[in-house]
Design a protein around this motif. Structure first.
Motif, short mmCIF file in Angstrom:
data_model
loop_
_atom_site.label_atom_id
_atom_site.label_comp_id
_atom_site.label_asym_id
_atom_site.label_seq_id
_atom_site.Cartn_x
_atom_site.Cartn_y
_atom_site.Cartn_z
N ASP A 60 16.81 22.71 -5.18
CA ASP A 60 15.33 22.39 -5.55
C ASP A 60 14.35 23.12 -6.16
OD1 ASP A 60 15.21 19.06 -4.60
OD2 ASP A 60 16.54 20.19 -3.61
N LEU A 61 13.83 23.21 -7.05
CA LEU A 61 12.52 23.53 -7.30
C LEU A 61 11.02 22.69 -7.11
CD1 LEU A 61 11.26 26.56 -8.17
CD2 LEU A 61 11.34 25.91 -9.63
N PHE A 62 10.08 22.61 -6.62
CA PHE A 62 9.72 21.22 -6.35
C PHE A 62 8.01 21.92 -6.76
CE2 PHE A 62 12.16 20.71 -2.46
CZ PHE A 62 12.07 19.40 -2.40
N LEU A 63 7.40 21.33 -8.00
CA LEU A 63 6.67 22.22 -8.88
C LEU A 63 5.23 21.09 -8.75
CD1 LEU A 63 8.66 23.14 -11.76
CD2 LEU A 63 7.59 24.79 -10.76
N ARG A 64 4.45 21.22 -8.15
CA ARG A 64 3.37 20.44 -8.19
C ARG A 64 1.45 21.59 -8.99
NH1 ARG A 64 2.56 17.34 -3.73
NH2 ARG A 64 4.70 17.54 -2.16
N GLY A 65 1.49 20.44 -9.60
CA GLY A 65 -0.19 21.41 -10.32
C GLY A 65 -0.36 20.12 -11.85
N PRO A 66 -1.54 21.24 -12.47
CA PRO A 66 -2.20 20.13 -13.33
C PRO A 66 -1.03 20.50 -14.51
CG PRO A 66 -3.88 21.76 -12.75
CD PRO A 66 -2.69 21.62 -12.04
N ASP A 67 -0.41 21.73 -14.73
CA ASP A 67 -0.36 22.54 -15.84
C ASP A 67 1.69 22.38 -15.42
OD1 ASP A 67 -1.80 23.08 -16.81
OD2 ASP A 67 -2.37 25.68 -16.11
N ALA A 68 2.06 21.59 -14.03
CA ALA A 68 3.57 21.83 -14.09
C ALA A 68 4.58 20.66 -15.09
CB ALA A 68 3.83 20.61 -12.68
N GLU A 69 4.34 19.81 -15.82
CA GLU A 69 4.37 19.11 -17.56
C GLU A 69 4.61 20.51 -18.38
OE1 GLU A 69 4.17 15.57 -20.01
OE2 GLU A 69 4.67 15.04 -18.06
N ARG A 70 3.63 20.93 -19.08
CA ARG A 70 3.48 21.41 -19.50
C ARG A 70 4.58 22.30 -19.29
NH1 ARG A 70 0.74 26.16 -21.17
NH2 ARG A 70 -0.87 26.13 -19.54
#
Length: 450
Positions: A60-70
């Motif tokens: 798993d790689l959990f990604l958080r933050g305002p640029d995660a989708e970009r």
């Protein structure tokens, strides 16, 4: 510092040499091999319901933050135009020249919060860009249980089979809410809120249930109790490893990371220990000959040119061209029997055909012939008890990819490589007949259509 992939390639002189003679130990799913026997466990997802524990073998790689989708959008061929919270998708990534790096499942857990889960090929690629790309994003990696110390972050249980819905209805005490394919919902199970993704790995109806690891045992006990009257069957690593042969998913194509100046920084970042191993009778010295495109594995339906992403220009250029087609190859039973029987006869035997899964390298690539001409590559291979067939997944030239065509899979290596999984053996030709991928009618008509 551990040796990087680039350093290992420089040391051995060739990516093919590096991968063919990899010292990596045989890969195993770090769960119980069999709870009963793998034949009955395979039957369960066709006749009742299978319980598959996915908590341990994926990363798993959990990604958080305002640029995660970009970040994710710039790496994926998939569109993000309609990807709200509580949705999941198959995430497909390519290199700058449009060749496949791999695929994984991406779940949109919450606003600016994602979980990318699967084999490490795509996970590593995404983590590299999260670390080096200047994105405003935080990430947490949870490796599989082979390399991780301690417990997983999440439990993840797959329910699939004709009685899966009935089991969930008993658990939640009422009708299952309508959840679209690859949509997520929440179920009350054993006094807990459990998240669920609607999909099925073996082409059967199913749900992937997940939540915090500390809740896992309680949820599993509830599943087993509710599922007893519906034939719920725990499935071990042997049976689970073959589910993709029915649904037509190729789990580990050779990733297009070993060549190209554009990929050098990534190779210098990636530890050589994560490079993988290469097996099979396809014997080109050029690693590029092992690379695939999304179109060759039937991922063309996922390619969307509504956003900029690594490899977009290359995929646009090849989108209208003719491509090899993904098929199932049904191996001739007499030839399979002869290969297995060679172990009992004098002389050098054929390469051992393990059951139920016969793949002996992370990247299995065997040569497919029609007459003397090479017409494609065969990948993952094994036995499906539900069909009483030994099969492989393959990418074939369009002219020979029609159902019913006769081809030959060349089984075994010549010369034998130095991998630990390889014993002295001789190559043998095995006749095969082209069949659809997915092989199972239910998967073709229901699962893929969704």
């Amino acid at each position: 510092m551990p040796e990087s992939l680039q350093e290992a390639i420089d040391r051995t002189g060739s990516p093919v040499t590096l991968l063919r003679n990899s010292p990596a130990r045989p890969h195993v799913f770090p769960v119980t091999a069999e709870f009963s026997n793998w034949r009955s466990e395979q039957h369960s997802w066709r006749t009742s319901c299978a319980l598959l524990d996915q908590s341990h073998h994926m990363t798993d790689l959990f990604l958080r933050g305002p640029d995660a989708e970009r970040l994710l959008s710039e790496l994926a061929v998939n569109s993000f135009a309609n990807f709200p919270v509580d949705r999941a998708k198959q995430f497909v990534a390519v290199d700058h020249r449009g060749r496949l790096i791999g695929d994984a499942i991406l779940a949109h857990l919450d606003t600016d919060h994602y979980d990318l889960v699967g084999h490490p090929m795509v996970i590593d690629w995404a983590q590299f860009h999260a670390e080096t790309g200047g994105f405003d994003v935080e990430f947490e990696r949870d490796d599989n249980s082979i390399v991780r110390r301690g417990d997983p972050a999440l439990f993840r249980y797959e329910l699939q089979g004709p009685t899966a819905v009935a089991i969930v209805e008993k658990l939640i005490g009422g009708p299952v809410p309508k959840i679209g394919f690859f949509h997520m919902g929440r179920f009350p199970i054993a006094g807990l809120e459990v998240r669920a993704i609607r999909h099925g790995m073996a082409g059967q109806p199913g749900y992937e249930l997940f939540g915090p690891w500390a809740d896992g045992e309680r949820v599993r006990d509830a599943l087993l109790e509710a599922g007893a009257e519906f034939g719920l069957t725990p499935v071990g690593a042997k049976g689970y490893s073959t589910a993709n042969l029915e649904s037509g998913w190729v789990p580990s194509p050779v990733p297009a990371i070993f060549t190209g100046d554009e990929m050098r920084a990534y190779r210098e970042w990636l530890p050589a220990a994560r490079a993988g191993s290469l097996g099979g009778s396809f014997d080109s010295g050029a690693i590029e000959d092992y690379y695939l495109t999304p179109y060759e594995l039937d991922y063309g339906r996922s390619v969307a040119f509504d956003h900029d992403f690594v490899g977009r220009g290359a995929l646009e250029a090849m989108s209208e061209a003719s491509h090899r087609r993904k098929v199932t190859l049904v191996w001739n039973p007499d030839d399979v029997e002869a290969a297995m029987g060679s172990l009992m006869r004098p002389g050098v035997p054929a390469k051992y055909l393990d059951l139920p899964k016969a793949r002996y390298a992370l990247y299995q690539v065997d040569r497919v012939l029609q007459g003397d001409a090479t017409v494609g590559q065969s990948f993952d291979c094994g036995y499906i008890a539900n069909e009483q067939s030994f099969v492989s997944l393959a990418a074939l030239d369009p002219a020979v990819a029609e159902v019913g065509q006769e081809v030959t899979v060349l089984w075994g290596e010549e010369p034998n490589s130095a991998k630990l999984q390889v014993e002295p053996h001789r190559q043998v030709p095995i006749r095969a007949t082209v069949a659809p991928a997915p092989f199972v009618q239910f998967a073709r008509e229901s699962y893929r259509a969704a």
